[in-house]
Design a protein around this motif. Structure first.
Motif, mmCIF file in Angstrom:
data_model
loop_
_atom_site.group_PDB
_atom_site.id
_atom_site.type_symbol
_atom_site.label_atom_id
_atom_site.label_comp_id
_atom_site.label_asym_id
_atom_site.label_seq_id
_atom_site.Cartn_x
_atom_site.Cartn_y
_atom_site.Cartn_z
ATOM 1 N N VAL A 22 0.870 -1.175 0.000
ATOM 2 C CA VAL A 22 0.000 0.000 0.000
ATOM 3 C C VAL A 22 0.910 1.229 0.000
ATOM 4 O O VAL A 22 1.799 1.353 0.843
ATOM 5 N N TRP A 23 0.670 2.120 -0.998
ATOM 6 C CA TRP A 23 1.445 3.355 -1.094
ATOM 7 C C TRP A 23 0.564 4.561 -0.790
ATOM 8 O O TRP A 23 -0.625 4.574 -1.117
ATOM 9 N N ARG A 24 1.167 5.561 -0.169
ATOM 10 C CA ARG A 24 0.479 6.834 0.068
ATOM 11 C C ARG A 24 0.353 7.577 -1.266
ATOM 12 O O ARG A 24 1.013 7.209 -2.241
ATOM 13 N N PRO A 25 -0.461 8.622 -1.290
ATOM 14 C CA PRO A 25 -0.611 9.389 -2.541
ATOM 15 C C PRO A 25 0.703 9.958 -3.066
ATOM 16 O O PRO A 25 0.879 10.117 -4.265
ATOM 17 N N ASP A 26 1.658 10.268 -2.186
ATOM 18 C CA ASP A 26 2.929 10.828 -2.646
ATOM 19 C C ASP A 26 3.919 9.753 -3.098
ATOM 20 O O ASP A 26 5.047 10.056 -3.477
ATOM 21 N N GLY A 27 3.536 8.458 -3.060
ATOM 22 C CA GLY A 27 4.390 7.369 -3.550
ATOM 23 C C GLY A 27 5.245 6.717 -2.483
ATOM 24 O O GLY A 27 6.018 5.798 -2.785
ATOM 25 N N THR A 28 5.142 7.163 -1.230
ATOM 26 C CA THR A 28 5.925 6.530 -0.164
ATOM 27 C C THR A 28 5.182 5.289 0.338
ATOM 28 O O THR A 28 3.954 5.209 0.282
ATOM 29 N N LEU A 29 5.947 4.346 0.822
ATOM 30 C CA LEU A 29 5.399 3.068 1.287
ATOM 31 C C LEU A 29 4.637 3.265 2.599
ATOM 32 O O LEU A 29 5.148 3.837 3.548
ATOM 33 N N LEU A 30 3.398 2.774 2.640
ATOM 34 C CA LEU A 30 2.577 2.839 3.847
ATOM 35 C C LEU A 30 2.618 1.500 4.580
ATOM 36 O O LEU A 30 2.857 1.445 5.773
ATOM 37 N N GLN A 31 2.408 0.414 3.853
ATOM 38 C CA GLN A 31 2.372 -0.929 4.464
ATOM 39 C C GLN A 31 2.728 -1.955 3.383
ATOM 40 O O GLN A 31 2.404 -1.775 2.221
ATOM 41 N N ALA A 32 3.364 -3.042 3.802
ATOM 42 C CA ALA A 32 3.691 -4.134 2.869
ATOM 43 C C ALA A 32 3.652 -5.450 3.624
ATOM 44 O O ALA A 32 3.841 -5.495 4.840
ATOM 45 N N SER A 33 3.401 -6.529 2.896
ATOM 46 C CA SER A 33 3.415 -7.855 3.523
ATOM 47 C C SER A 33 4.850 -8.280 3.773
ATOM 48 O O SER A 33 5.798 -7.623 3.333
ATOM 49 N N ASP A 34 5.021 -9.396 4.458
ATOM 50 C CA ASP A 34 6.352 -9.819 4.889
ATOM 51 C C ASP A 34 7.219 -10.389 3.779
ATOM 52 O O ASP A 34 8.402 -10.596 3.967
ATOM 53 N N PRO A 70 -8.740 4.028 -0.573
ATOM 54 C CA PRO A 70 -9.252 5.219 0.128
ATOM 55 C C PRO A 70 -8.127 6.240 0.351
ATOM 56 O O PRO A 70 -6.963 5.878 0.465
ATOM 57 N N LEU A 71 -8.494 7.489 0.384
ATOM 58 C CA LEU A 71 -7.566 8.608 0.607
ATOM 59 C C LEU A 71 -6.453 8.632 -0.434
ATOM 60 O O LEU A 71 -5.301 8.942 -0.138
ATOM 61 N N ALA A 72 -6.789 8.212 -1.676
ATOM 62 C CA ALA A 72 -5.877 8.252 -2.828
ATOM 63 C C ALA A 72 -4.676 7.322 -2.671
ATOM 64 O O ALA A 72 -3.640 7.523 -3.293
ATOM 65 N N THR A 73 -4.778 6.300 -1.838
ATOM 66 C CA THR A 73 -3.696 5.319 -1.734
ATOM 67 C C THR A 73 -3.750 4.386 -2.941
ATOM 68 O O THR A 73 -4.764 4.275 -3.628
#
Length: 171
Positions: A22-34, A70-73
């Motif tokens: 999951v990436w934020r709208p600015d392209g930074t990593l929000l969450q990832a699986s293991d 949601p929230l442009a992610t």
């Protein structure tokens, strides 16, 4: 070594694990699986389809889905297919084996049943074939016949009895 091969042959393959990012709208990593499945996930977000519908791509070894969240992610989910395909192949071989076994059992059972059904008729035919002008005393043994064929045996025995009496009178 042989026992190890046998164990591997019968052990259940695990289901393929879905990986996600999951990436934020600015392209930074929000969450990832293991990342335990070994799939290389991209560092930057791919372009997602607009309108809330996921873009799904089927490749030879994986399924990839990209969605605007949601929230442009941006959400990316990747599922490998190797183990699923291997499980499907194994299931196909099991179905094939079951089908062949059913066919063989059906053929052998049908052959055996038809032999049992025809045996009393063969007995009647063999006894009737032994009767001739010189040998009229043979009779069908109705005690060895199936209940449904006893009336036929009785009728034939009565016919043979009449023939024997008629030949006796003629001679």
């Amino acid at each position: 070594e042989r026992e190890e091969q046998r164990r591997r042959m019968f052990e259940r393959r695990p289901l393929d694990q879905t990986e996600f990012v999951v990436w934020r709208p600015d392209g930074t990593l929000l969450q990832a699986s293991d990342g335990q499945s070994g799939i290389q996930l991209p560092e930057t977000p791919p372009t997602a389809a607009e309108g809330g519908q996921p873009r799904v791509e089927l490749e030879s070894d994986r399924v990839t889905a990209v969605l605007r969240g949601p929230l442009a992610t941006t959400l990316l989910a990747v599922r490998p297919l190797q183990n699923d395909l291997a499980n499907l192949h194994r299931f196909g071989f099991q179905i094939l084996g079951l089908g062949i076994t059913t066919l063989v059992v059906g053929l052998v059972g049908g052959w055996w049943m038809s032999g049992r059904i025809v045996r009393p008729i063969t007995l009647i035919s063999e006894t009737a074939a032994t009767i001739s002008a010189t040998r009229l005393d043979a009779r069908i043994e109705t005690s060895r016949l199936e209940r449904e064929l006893v009336p036929l045996g009785d009728v034939l025995n009565e016919t043979f009895e009449r023939l024997e009496k008629s030949f006796g009178q003629l001679t």
